[in-house]
Structures are given as structure tokens and as C-alpha cells.
Design a protein around this motif. Structure first.
Motif, PDB file in Angstrom:
ATOM      1  N   ARG A 155       0.854  -1.195   0.000  1.00  0.00           N
ATOM      2  CA  ARG A 155       0.000   0.000   0.000  1.00  0.00           C
ATOM      3  C   ARG A 155       0.887   1.243   0.000  1.00  0.00           C
ATOM      4  NH1 ARG A 155      -4.350  -0.447   3.954  1.00  0.00           N
ATOM      5  NH2 ARG A 155      -2.710  -0.982   5.398  1.00  0.00           N
ATOM      6  N   LEU A 214      -1.627   7.468   1.284  1.00  0.00           N
ATOM      7  CA  LEU A 214      -2.820   8.111   0.771  1.00  0.00           C
ATOM      8  C   LEU A 214      -2.413   9.445   0.139  1.00  0.00           C
ATOM      9  CD1 LEU A 214      -5.952   7.783   0.707  1.00  0.00           C
ATOM     10  CD2 LEU A 214      -6.005   9.218   2.747  1.00  0.00           C
ATOM     11  N   LEU A 223      -5.685   6.064  -3.401  1.00  0.00           N
ATOM     12  CA  LEU A 223      -4.787   5.094  -2.772  1.00  0.00           C
ATOM     13  C   LEU A 223      -4.389   4.042  -3.794  1.00  0.00           C
ATOM     14  CD1 LEU A 223      -3.507   4.255  -0.027  1.00  0.00           C
ATOM     15  CD2 LEU A 223      -5.462   2.714   0.245  1.00  0.00           C
ATOM     16  N   GLU A 267     -10.275   5.987   1.324  1.00  0.00           N
ATOM     17  CA  GLU A 267     -10.143   6.132   2.778  1.00  0.00           C
ATOM     18  C   GLU A 267     -10.521   4.840   3.494  1.00  0.00           C
ATOM     19  OE1 GLU A 267     -12.722   9.534   2.983  1.00  0.00           O
ATOM     20  OE2 GLU A 267     -11.007  10.897   3.171  1.00  0.00           O
ATOM     21  N   ASN A 287      -7.746   2.326   2.989  1.00  0.00           N
ATOM     22  CA  ASN A 287      -6.554   2.712   3.753  1.00  0.00           C
ATOM     23  C   ASN A 287      -6.632   2.235   5.205  1.00  0.00           C
ATOM     24  OD1 ASN A 287      -4.007   4.041   3.793  1.00  0.00           O
ATOM     25  ND2 ASN A 287      -4.943   5.756   4.867  1.00  0.00           N
ATOM     26  N   ARG A 288      -7.841   2.010   5.714  1.00  0.00           N
ATOM     27  CA  ARG A 288      -8.010   1.535   7.093  1.00  0.00           C
ATOM     28  C   ARG A 288      -7.936   0.007   7.203  1.00  0.00           C
ATOM     29  NH1 ARG A 288     -11.922   5.732   6.810  1.00  0.00           N
ATOM     30  NH2 ARG A 288     -13.598   4.232   6.419  1.00  0.00           N
TER      31      ARG A 288
END
Length: 96
Positions: free
Chosen positions: A13, A16, A26, A59, A62-63
Motif C-alpha cells: 500500500r 494516501l 490510494l 479512505e 486505507n483503514r
């Protein structure tokens, strides 16, 4: 129709970032592994694929922890350099 449904996990990853329009974006690398049937014969499939999520999906993605299995829906497009294929993620589903 251009629609992809796949179960995969994030293996890489990027940080962001934000598009010029101010939307979160992302970039990730996904890994998929499964057993399928092709021409009535079993086949093991394992692949890595570059993907991008834009907006609220970025978002949300990304978590998610690296390595967690996810149900992913999206479409295929060309990356910025125009070479290869990039999965654009439009929906995420948790795998239970």
C-alpha cells in the motif's frame, strides 16, 4: 461490460494521496489465490495486480490491514503510463 469481482488481499500500500480535484486516492498491490476449473480441469490461480481506489473507497481501503481478505468490485483501465492493466476499486466487502 467492464466489471471485476475478486477476492484478494492487500500486499502493498502506498501513502494516501490526493488528486488535483482534491479526492483521496490510494494505490495498492493486491494478491489473489484460488482454485478454478478450466476446460473441465482443476487449475490453481495466483496473481498480483495493481489497483487504485479514489474517493471514500480510498479512505476505507486505507483503514484495512495488509493481508486481510477482501471482496473487491471494480473495473479495468489503463494506468497513467498507459502500459498494462489497473483495477479501479469501486466497492469493498469484508470476507467473513
Amino acid at each position: 461490460m467492464n466489471r471485476v469481482l475478486i477476492t484478494a488481499q492487500i500486499i502493498e500500500r502506498s501513502a494516501l494521496r490526493y488528486t488535483p480535484a482534491g479526492l483521496p486516492a490510494l494505490d495498492v498491490v493486491l494478491q489473489h489465490e484460488s482454485d478454478v476449473t478450466e476446460a473441465q480441469l482443476p487449475r490453481k490461480v495466483k496473481l498480483e495486480m495493481k489497483a487504485v481506489a479514489i474517493g471514500p473507497i480510498a479512505e476505507q481501503l486505507n483503514r484495512k490491514p495488509v493481508g486481510e481478505p477482501l471482496g473487491i468490485v471494480g473495473f479495468l483501465g489503463a494506468p497513467r503510463n498507459g502500459r498494462g492493466v489497473l483495477l479501479h476499486i469501486t466497492e469493498l466487502n469484508d470476507i467473513v
